[in-house]
Design a protein around this motif. Structure first.
Motif, PDB file in Angstrom:
ATOM      1  N   LYS A  32       1.894   5.911   2.562  1.00  0.00           N
ATOM      2  CA  LYS A  32       1.040   4.741   2.740  1.00  0.00           C
ATOM      3  C   LYS A  32      -0.404   5.185   2.538  1.00  0.00           C
ATOM      4  O   LYS A  32      -0.810   6.248   3.015  1.00  0.00           O
ATOM      5  N   VAL A  33      -1.170   4.384   1.847  1.00  0.00           N
ATOM      6  CA  VAL A  33      -2.564   4.741   1.595  1.00  0.00           C
ATOM      7  C   VAL A  33      -3.471   3.587   1.990  1.00  0.00           C
ATOM      8  O   VAL A  33      -3.047   2.432   2.080  1.00  0.00           O
ATOM      9  N   LYS A  34      -4.697   3.955   2.247  1.00  0.00           N
ATOM     10  CA  LYS A  34      -5.732   2.960   2.487  1.00  0.00           C
ATOM     11  C   LYS A  34      -6.689   3.028   1.305  1.00  0.00           C
ATOM     12  O   LYS A  34      -7.241   4.077   1.002  1.00  0.00           O
ATOM     13  N   ILE A  35      -6.851   1.920   0.661  1.00  0.00           N
ATOM     14  CA  ILE A  35      -7.695   1.877  -0.521  1.00  0.00           C
ATOM     15  C   ILE A  35      -9.142   1.808  -0.078  1.00  0.00           C
ATOM     16  O   ILE A  35      -9.548   0.866   0.619  1.00  0.00           O
ATOM     17  N   ALA A  36      -9.932   2.818  -0.480  1.00  0.00           N
ATOM     18  CA  ALA A  36     -11.327   2.853  -0.098  1.00  0.00           C
ATOM     19  C   ALA A  36     -12.147   1.987  -1.052  1.00  0.00           C
ATOM     20  O   ALA A  36     -11.848   1.866  -2.241  1.00  0.00           O
ATOM     21  N   HIS A  93      -9.924   7.650   3.003  1.00  0.00           N
ATOM     22  CA  HIS A  93      -8.833   8.329   3.692  1.00  0.00           C
ATOM     23  C   HIS A  93      -7.639   8.427   2.770  1.00  0.00           C
ATOM     24  O   HIS A  93      -7.406   7.543   1.963  1.00  0.00           O
ATOM     25  N   ASN A 132       0.815  -1.228   0.000  1.00  0.00           N
ATOM     26  CA  ASN A 132       0.000   0.000   0.000  1.00  0.00           C
ATOM     27  C   ASN A 132       0.846   1.275   0.000  1.00  0.00           C
ATOM     28  O   ASN A 132       0.393   2.324   0.448  1.00  0.00           O
TER      29      ASN A 132
END
Length: 342
Positions: free
Chosen positions: A328-332, A342, A286
């Motif tokens: 770092k990402v959170k996949i919606a 987010h 991510n």
């Protein structure tokens, strides 16, 4: 979104103009005074329909004279044939000489030749008389007349009396650059594209799509030296006469099918000041990274990717203004409300 590969049909929108399917300029083949105009300007005419009547008195007199000359030649031939037959009979009984027989045979041949000349003169007079009634060479829509009743016209004059256009079907001549054609041929020969035969979609001046599709009739064999383009001619049905010669149009033609093509939304691609393009790719952990990509052309609201991505890659399509490489990402979930992303 996760990048997927698919078969992509590629098209190209090209400018063009409508051209009459057939166009005939009406000119007189004999000289004379226009006695009557026999059509309404702007109306539909049929091939062979009379358009103008010239004063034909002179041509009618010539025709009648030629007809009388033919009758006289036929009578002379009949007399010569009878004399020749009588002399032949007398020669058999030794009542006339060989010279008399030869003379009568020559007179018969001369009469036959004079009859042929008279027949040709009559045919010529008939042609001139017929040409005093000027007819439409083709079926179509006739424009305005350049002459009125009482005008003097001459045989094969430079100025046309009127012009007839056949508008159904109609041609649309479109211009494609030689560079584009070269690129397309290379792509087809190298297997990057598979040839496809698609109907040609016509876009009208107001941006709407014409209801009848066309097909490519032929492509020009030479490139225009001034524009660097060559002409493709498309034949299009025009039953309602909506397309008129000279109308500016656009034509959407099929280029080919790219197997395993990759399409991504245009808003997922960033363009740097130097012209390079990139996308944000989400790795297995991510983490976001920037990856250079090469686009070829737009397909609707998407870019066709030539290199830089493969099927299974995950790219960022929304929120690019908040994302930086290394984050770092959170996949919606795409189905979730935007407030939960987010």
């Amino acid at each position: 979104m996760e990048v997927q590969s698919e078969s992509v049909t590629l098209t190209r929108e090209l400018p063009g103009r409508a051209v009459a399917y057939l166009m005939a300029e009406v000119r007189p083949q004999v000289s004379g005074i226009v006695e009557e105009r026999l059509f309404e300007e702007g109306s539909a005419v049929e091939a062979g329909q009379a358009l103008y009547q010239l004063d034909d008195e002179t041509y009618l007199a010539s025709y009648n004279m030629a007809k009388a000359n033919l009758a006289a030649a036929q009578a002379s031939l009949s007399i010569a044939r009878t004399e020749a037959m009588r002399t032949e009979s007398l020669y058999q009984s030794k009542a006339v000489s060989q010279q008399e027989l030869d003379n009568d045979r020559a007179t018969l041949q001369q009469a036959e030749a004079q009859l042929a000349v008279a027949e040709a003169s009559l045919a010529n007079a008939k042609v001139a008389l017929d040409h005093s009634r000027i007819e439409s060479p083709i079926s179509g829509i006739i424009g305005r007349s350049s002459v009125t009743q009482g005008a003097l016209v001459t045989a094969n004059q430079a100025t046309a009396l009127a012009t007839v256009h056949q508008l159904d079907p109609i041609y649309v001549d479109i211009a494609q650059s030689s560079a584009e054609q070269l690129r397309l041929r290379k792509a087809l020969s190298e297997g990057d594209l598979r040839g496809v035969d698609l109907p040609v979609k016509i876009i009208l001046e107001d941006g709407t799509t014409y209801e009848h599709a066309g097909e490519i009739a032929f492509s020009e064999v030479s490139v225009d030296r001034q524009t660097g383009a060559y002409t493709l001619r498309v034949v299009v049905p025009n039953p309602d006469g909506l397309l008129l010669p000279g109308t500016y149009l656009k034509a959407v033609i099929g280029e080919g099918i790219r197997e395993n093509g990759i399409l991504i939304p245009q808003n997922a691609v960033s363009r740097a000041p130097n012209g390079s393009t990139s996308v944000m790719v989400v790795g297995a952990d991510n983490t976001v990274s920037a990856r250079a990509v090469e686009t070829t052309q737009s397909v609707g609201n998407q870019w066709l990717i030539k290199s830089g991505l493969r099927a299974g890659d995950t790219i960022v399509t929304n929120g690019l203004q908040k994302v930086r490489p290394g984050m770092k990402v959170k996949i919606a979930d795409s189905a979730a409300p935007a407030a939960n992303a987010h």
